[in-house]
Structures are given as C-alpha cells and as structure tokens.
Design a protein around this motif. Structure first.
Motif, PDB file in Angstrom:
ATOM      1  N   LEU A   8       0.860  -1.086  -0.150  1.00 55.31           N
ATOM      2  CA  LEU A   8       0.027   0.066   0.079  1.00 55.31           C
ATOM      3  C   LEU A   8       0.911   1.439   0.065  1.00 55.31           C
ATOM      4  CD1 LEU A   8      -2.968   0.925   0.035  1.00 55.31           C
ATOM      5  CD2 LEU A   8      -2.852   0.800   2.547  1.00 55.31           C
ATOM      6  N   THR A   9       1.144   1.761  -1.199  1.00 54.87           N
ATOM      7  CA  THR A   9       1.991   2.821  -1.414  1.00 54.87           C
ATOM      8  C   THR A   9       1.367   3.927  -1.971  1.00 54.87           C
ATOM      9  OG1 THR A   9       2.626   2.221  -3.598  1.00 54.87           O
ATOM     10  CG2 THR A   9       4.066   1.300  -1.923  1.00 54.87           C
ATOM     11  N   PRO A  10       1.847   5.018  -1.767  1.00 55.92           N
ATOM     12  CA  PRO A  10       1.210   6.506  -2.227  1.00 55.92           C
ATOM     13  C   PRO A  10       0.837   6.047  -3.965  1.00 55.92           C
ATOM     14  CG  PRO A  10       2.753   7.127  -0.989  1.00 55.92           C
ATOM     15  CD  PRO A  10       3.096   5.694  -0.959  1.00 55.92           C
ATOM     16  N   GLU A  11       1.716   5.370  -4.695  1.00 61.17           N
ATOM     17  CA  GLU A  11       1.622   5.160  -6.174  1.00 61.17           C
ATOM     18  C   GLU A  11       0.389   4.240  -6.385  1.00 61.17           C
ATOM     19  OE1 GLU A  11       5.393   6.593  -5.205  1.00 61.17           O
ATOM     20  OE2 GLU A  11       4.835   4.556  -4.342  1.00 61.17           O
ATOM     21  N   ASN A  12       0.340   3.194  -5.510  1.00 62.10           N
ATOM     22  CA  ASN A  12      -0.703   2.475  -5.760  1.00 62.10           C
ATOM     23  C   ASN A  12      -1.948   2.658  -5.400  1.00 62.10           C
ATOM     24  OD1 ASN A  12       0.627   0.107  -6.780  1.00 62.10           O
ATOM     25  ND2 ASN A  12       1.303  -0.882  -4.823  1.00 62.10           N
ATOM     26  N   TYR A  13      -2.107   3.594  -4.399  1.00 65.62           N
ATOM     27  CA  TYR A  13      -3.005   4.289  -3.884  1.00 65.62           C
ATOM     28  C   TYR A  13      -3.566   5.355  -5.099  1.00 65.62           C
ATOM     29  CZ  TYR A  13      -6.595   7.320  -1.871  1.00 65.62           C
ATOM     30  OH  TYR A  13      -7.618   8.221  -1.788  1.00 65.62           O
ATOM     31  N   THR A  33      -5.930   4.113  10.587  1.00 66.72           N
ATOM     32  CA  THR A  33      -5.759   2.760  11.218  1.00 66.72           C
ATOM     33  C   THR A  33      -7.487   2.118  11.514  1.00 66.72           C
ATOM     34  OG1 THR A  33      -6.115   3.691  13.482  1.00 66.72           O
ATOM     35  CG2 THR A  33      -3.847   3.448  12.480  1.00 66.72           C
ATOM     36  N   VAL A  34      -7.624   0.938  11.776  1.00 69.61           N
ATOM     37  CA  VAL A  34      -8.869   0.396  11.963  1.00 69.61           C
ATOM     38  C   VAL A  34      -9.537   1.182  13.292  1.00 69.61           C
ATOM     39  CG1 VAL A  34     -10.277  -1.546  12.933  1.00 69.61           C
ATOM     40  CG2 VAL A  34      -8.390  -1.777  11.115  1.00 69.61           C
ATOM     41  N   LEU A  35      -8.836   1.419  14.318  1.00 67.51           N
ATOM     42  CA  LEU A  35      -9.526   2.626  15.434  1.00 67.51           C
ATOM     43  C   LEU A  35      -9.973   3.690  14.842  1.00 67.51           C
ATOM     44  CD1 LEU A  35      -7.304   1.419  18.506  1.00 67.51           C
ATOM     45  CD2 LEU A  35      -9.759   0.918  18.086  1.00 67.51           C
ATOM     46  N   SER A  44     -16.442   8.707   8.199  1.00 69.31           N
ATOM     47  CA  SER A  44     -17.752   8.793   8.382  1.00 69.31           C
ATOM     48  C   SER A  44     -18.394   9.705   7.207  1.00 69.31           C
ATOM     49  CB  SER A  44     -18.063   9.378   9.623  1.00 69.31           C
ATOM     50  OG  SER A  44     -17.705  10.761   9.650  1.00 69.31           O
ATOM     51  N   GLU A  45     -17.899  10.606   6.446  1.00 70.47           N
ATOM     52  CA  GLU A  45     -18.585  11.201   5.501  1.00 70.47           C
ATOM     53  C   GLU A  45     -18.680  10.501   4.227  1.00 70.47           C
ATOM     54  OE1 GLU A  45     -14.050  12.697   5.300  1.00 70.47           O
ATOM     55  OE2 GLU A  45     -15.595  11.723   6.750  1.00 70.47           O
ATOM     56  N   PHE A  46     -18.131   9.547   4.094  1.00 65.18           N
ATOM     57  CA  PHE A  46     -18.136   8.589   2.769  1.00 65.18           C
ATOM     58  C   PHE A  46     -19.267   7.503   3.053  1.00 65.18           C
ATOM     59  CE2 PHE A  46     -13.523   9.909   3.138  1.00 65.18           C
ATOM     60  CZ  PHE A  46     -13.683  10.961   2.152  1.00 65.18           C
ATOM     61  N   SER A  47     -20.117   7.449   2.052  1.00 67.98           N
ATOM     62  CA  SER A  47     -21.256   6.468   2.025  1.00 67.98           C
ATOM     63  C   SER A  47     -20.912   5.284   0.986  1.00 67.98           C
ATOM     64  CB  SER A  47     -22.603   6.815   1.908  1.00 67.98           C
ATOM     65  OG  SER A  47     -22.706   7.646   0.691  1.00 67.98           O
ATOM     66  N   THR A  48     -19.984   5.806   0.004  1.00 64.79           N
ATOM     67  CA  THR A  48     -19.944   4.772  -1.054  1.00 64.79           C
ATOM     68  C   THR A  48     -18.312   4.882  -1.255  1.00 64.79           C
ATOM     69  OG1 THR A  48     -21.987   5.487  -1.995  1.00 64.79           O
ATOM     70  CG2 THR A  48     -20.400   4.388  -3.507  1.00 64.79           C
ATOM     71  N   GLY A  49     -17.754   3.744  -1.588  1.00 63.12           N
ATOM     72  CA  GLY A  49     -16.336   3.767  -1.785  1.00 63.12           C
ATOM     73  C   GLY A  49     -15.827   2.364  -1.741  1.00 63.12           C
ATOM     74  N   VAL A  50     -14.374   2.198  -2.102  1.00 64.92           N
ATOM     75  CA  VAL A  50     -13.746   1.009  -2.219  1.00 64.92           C
ATOM     76  C   VAL A  50     -12.550   1.337  -1.091  1.00 64.92           C
ATOM     77  CG1 VAL A  50     -12.226  -0.452  -3.332  1.00 64.92           C
ATOM     78  CG2 VAL A  50     -14.165   0.472  -4.643  1.00 64.92           C
ATOM     79  N   TYR A  51     -12.304   0.365  -0.167  1.00 69.74           N
ATOM     80  CA  TYR A  51     -11.392   0.384   0.870  1.00 69.74           C
ATOM     81  C   TYR A  51     -10.275  -0.744   0.604  1.00 69.74           C
ATOM     82  CZ  TYR A  51     -14.467  -3.192   2.769  1.00 69.74           C
ATOM     83  OH  TYR A  51     -15.067  -4.191   2.934  1.00 69.74           O
ATOM     84  N   ILE A  52      -9.087  -0.240   1.139  1.00 74.07           N
ATOM     85  CA  ILE A  52      -7.847  -0.965   0.771  1.00 74.07           C
ATOM     86  C   ILE A  52      -7.109  -1.190   2.281  1.00 74.07           C
ATOM     87  CG2 ILE A  52      -5.720  -1.327  -0.454  1.00 74.07           C
ATOM     88  CD1 ILE A  52      -6.636   0.984  -2.307  1.00 74.07           C
ATOM     89  N   ALA A  53      -7.149  -2.437   2.742  1.00 72.73           N
ATOM     90  CA  ALA A  53      -6.464  -2.860   4.003  1.00 72.73           C
ATOM     91  C   ALA A  53      -5.174  -3.450   3.594  1.00 72.73           C
ATOM     92  CB  ALA A  53      -7.354  -3.870   4.703  1.00 72.73           C
ATOM     93  N   ALA A  54      -4.167  -3.108   4.738  1.00 78.41           N
ATOM     94  CA  ALA A  54      -2.737  -3.626   4.509  1.00 78.41           C
ATOM     95  C   ALA A  54      -2.541  -4.181   5.930  1.00 78.41           C
ATOM     96  CB  ALA A  54      -1.835  -2.493   4.178  1.00 78.41           C
ATOM     97  N   THR A  89      -3.665  -3.212   9.612  1.00 73.49           N
ATOM     98  CA  THR A  89      -3.157  -2.330  10.346  1.00 73.49           C
ATOM     99  C   THR A  89      -3.256  -0.798   9.709  1.00 73.49           C
ATOM    100  OG1 THR A  89      -0.915  -2.568   9.556  1.00 73.49           O
ATOM    101  CG2 THR A  89      -1.572  -3.474  11.560  1.00 73.49           C
ATOM    102  N   ARG A  90      -3.305  -0.674   8.299  1.00 73.59           N
ATOM    103  CA  ARG A  90      -3.342   0.517   7.668  1.00 73.59           C
ATOM    104  C   ARG A  90      -4.358   0.227   6.650  1.00 73.59           C
ATOM    105  NH1 ARG A  90       0.698   2.286   4.325  1.00 73.59           N
ATOM    106  NH2 ARG A  90      -0.101   4.265   4.669  1.00 73.59           N
ATOM    107  N   LEU A  91      -5.378   1.426   6.418  1.00 70.74           N
ATOM    108  CA  LEU A  91      -6.311   1.383   5.539  1.00 70.74           C
ATOM    109  C   LEU A  91      -6.360   2.440   4.775  1.00 70.74           C
ATOM    110  CD1 LEU A  91      -7.613  -0.213   8.159  1.00 70.74           C
ATOM    111  CD2 LEU A  91      -9.394  -0.833   6.419  1.00 70.74           C
ATOM    112  N   MET A  92      -6.767   2.437   3.489  1.00 68.56           N
ATOM    113  CA  MET A  92      -6.970   3.656   2.668  1.00 68.56           C
ATOM    114  C   MET A  92      -8.418   3.565   1.882  1.00 68.56           C
ATOM    115  SD  MET A  92      -3.263   4.554   1.331  1.00 68.56           S
ATOM    116  CE  MET A  92      -3.584   6.550   1.060  1.00 68.56           C
ATOM    117  N   VAL A  93      -8.973   4.741   1.483  1.00 66.75           N
ATOM    118  CA  VAL A  93     -10.318   4.867   1.046  1.00 66.75           C
ATOM    119  C   VAL A  93     -10.219   5.393  -0.275  1.00 66.75           C
ATOM    120  CG1 VAL A  93     -10.972   6.769   2.329  1.00 66.75           C
ATOM    121  CG2 VAL A  93     -12.763   5.096   1.249  1.00 66.75           C
ATOM    122  N   VAL A  94     -11.083   5.062  -1.300  1.00 67.28           N
ATOM    123  CA  VAL A  94     -11.272   5.533  -2.561  1.00 67.28           C
ATOM    124  C   VAL A  94     -12.659   5.952  -2.674  1.00 67.28           C
ATOM    125  CG1 VAL A  94     -11.293   5.274  -5.048  1.00 67.28           C
ATOM    126  CG2 VAL A  94      -9.548   4.133  -3.695  1.00 67.28           C
TER     127      VAL A  94
END
Length: 140
Positions: A8-13, A33-35, A44-54, A89-94
C-alpha cells in the motif's frame, strides 16, 4: 506457490483512484488505522467507496467496497466484529460519489483488486455487468 504481494504505497493508492475514473469523489492520501475508522469516524463522510487494507508490513491484504446509508467505516466495522480484520493495520479509502450505481462500485472494486492483488480476497466482483449468483458443486 506464493504469489507476489503488492504494498500500500502512494503510487498504488494513486492507481486505485485512477481506476475509479469519473466516479472518484476525492483523493484521501492519508492512511487510517482500524481504530481511527471504527472509533473516531475517520471515514464517516463517505457512504460509497472502495477500501484497501494492509498489514503491518504494508502488504495489501484485502479490498472491499461499500454502498450504503451508513458509512464506508461502518462496513469496516462489520469486518472487525466478524474477526476478519485481525491482520489489518493500515487502510485507505477511494471515496466515490454517493450516487454511484452499485454495479459500477463493484466493478471499480474488481478493477482495483485485479491490479493490487490483495492476498486475502477469495473472490472479486467481475469487471463486467451485474453480479450473478454462482452455484457451487459439492466437494467429493
């Protein structure tokens, strides 16, 4: 046979965001983080999206999507409650526009998963039309 893993890198995001095309709402370049997601409402402001977990080594473990009345964070919370997020441990959202059609959301999830190759996904949505139920043959 061990397949190669993507990190999960800035380039892959950035690639994941590019794969969302015109449905992309905005880029959120900071990982959470998950927490932060489940307790502090980071998404909380995103109702629609794709999440990526690492995991702790930054290896992409899972990609998923959410189209709901609640938030993408609520979907992550479901994974946590079912014990499926133990390695995350780390997540990113699209984040995607709230009015994005569900079939398109799933297709974007499939595109992102196909490129980023998460280790723990058992299946990804098809890149084409709507989902179809698949009959499974009994094991012999």
């Amino acid at each position: 046979m061990k397949r190669s893993s993507y990190r999960l890198t800035p380039e892959n995001y950035g690639t994941a965001c590019d794969l969302a095309g015109s449905a992309l709402l905005q880029r959120v370049t900071a990982a959470s983080t998950v927490l932060q997601i489940t307790e502090s409402g980071a998404w909380s402001e995103f109702s629609t999206g794709v999440y990526i977990a690492a995991d702790f080594e930054n290896v992409i473990r899972y990609t998923g999507s959410s189209v709901r009345e609640g938030s993408v964070g609520d979907r992550v919370q479901e994974h946590v409650l079912r014990g499926r997020a133990a390695r995350w441990t780390r997540l990113m959202v699209v984040p995607l526009a709230a009015d994005t059609d569900e079939d398109l959301v799933r297709s974007i999830e499939g595109r992102i998963g196909t490129v980023l190759r998460p280790l723990d996904n058992k299946r990804l949505p098809t890149l084409g039309g709507p989902r179809r139920s698949v009959s499974r043959k009994a094991s012999r």
